[in-house]
Design an enzyme around this catalytic site. Structure first.
Site, PDB file in Angstrom:
ATOM      1  N   ARG A 180      17.970  -5.022   2.565  1.00  0.00           N
ATOM      2  CA  ARG A 180      18.231  -6.207   1.738  1.00  0.00           C
ATOM      3  C   ARG A 180      17.713  -6.983   1.427  1.00  0.00           C
ATOM      4  NH1 ARG A 180      20.748  -4.988   6.881  1.00  0.00           N
ATOM      5  NH2 ARG A 180      18.542  -6.514   8.084  1.00  0.00           N
TER       6      ARG A 180
ATOM      7  N   GLU B  77      11.247  -1.382  18.238  1.00  0.00           N
ATOM      8  CA  GLU B  77      10.621  -1.294  20.110  1.00  0.00           C
ATOM      9  C   GLU B  77      11.210   0.353  20.530  1.00  0.00           C
ATOM     10  OE1 GLU B  77      13.813  -4.119  20.075  1.00  0.00           O
ATOM     11  OE2 GLU B  77      14.035  -4.457  22.213  1.00  0.00           O
TER      12      GLU B  77
END
Ligand code: AMP
Length: 177
Positions: A65, A102
């Site tokens: 993006r 994460e």
């Protein structure tokens, strides 16, 4: 229109999608903003404006993006465009940088000849969250010889304090969320 007006209109055109791509994540979907021709153009100009006096030679966008915003910002600033991509996507010789997610790690890569000195590079992405991605990208730009003059985001998730991972780099974002 003031910067605050633009920020408010842009914020209203970013859609929250709960539990995407995983439960517990609220995904900031910028596609409603991109499909509005006038707003898209104003956001590109608004993101480029703070950097006009920084003598930016290249704008680096983070896959994928980030590419949508960084290429028109490069044109607006009269700068070249550099892709920063996920591992294995660039065709020529690369340098890479691993960074923690994460769960596990990911890797960003750039072409070795993307921005030799004295390149002055502006890093662009859509969303600043924890800052791990942008911090790795800034380090990678410098690894291949560029100087990162700052980081521009459409939207910053302030509660995640990503700016702390980018200490030392000027940061601008059109929308604070
Ligand atoms: P981070 O490394 O945590 O700052 O994450 C930044 C990268 O992940 C950017 O490339 C964003 O496109 C993407 N990202 C992280 N969180 C979100 C979110 N809530 N909505 C949309 N994109 C996100």
């Amino acid at each position: 229109m003031t910067a605050a007006d633009l920020s408010a209109r842009a914020a209203a055109s970013v859609r929250d999608v709960p539990d995407f791509p995983r439960p517990g994540i609220v995904f900031k979907d910028i596609t409603p903003l991109l499909q509005d021709a006038a707003l898209f153009r104003e956001c590109i100009e608004g993101m480029a404006a703070p950097w006009r006096s920084e003598r930016v030679t290249h704008v680096a966008g983070i896959e994928s993006r980030g590419f949508i915003l960084s290429a028109p910002i490069a044109i607006t600033l009269g700068a070249g465009f550099i892709p920063i991509r996920k591992a294995g996507k660039l065709p020529y010789a690369t340098q890479g940088r691993d960074y923690a997610l994460e769960y596990g790690t990911d890797r960003l890569e750039m072409h070795v000849d993307a921005c030799p000195p004295p390149a002055r590079v502006l890093l662009v992405d859509d969303v600043l969250a924890t800052g791990g991605t942008a911090a790795a990208a800034c380090a990678l730009i410098e690894q291949v010889g560029g100087r990162t003059v700052g980081c521009a985001f459409l939207l910053r998730l302030g509660f995640l304090h990503g700016d702390q991972r980018l200490a030392g780099y000027p940061i601008q974002s059109l929308i604070e969320a």
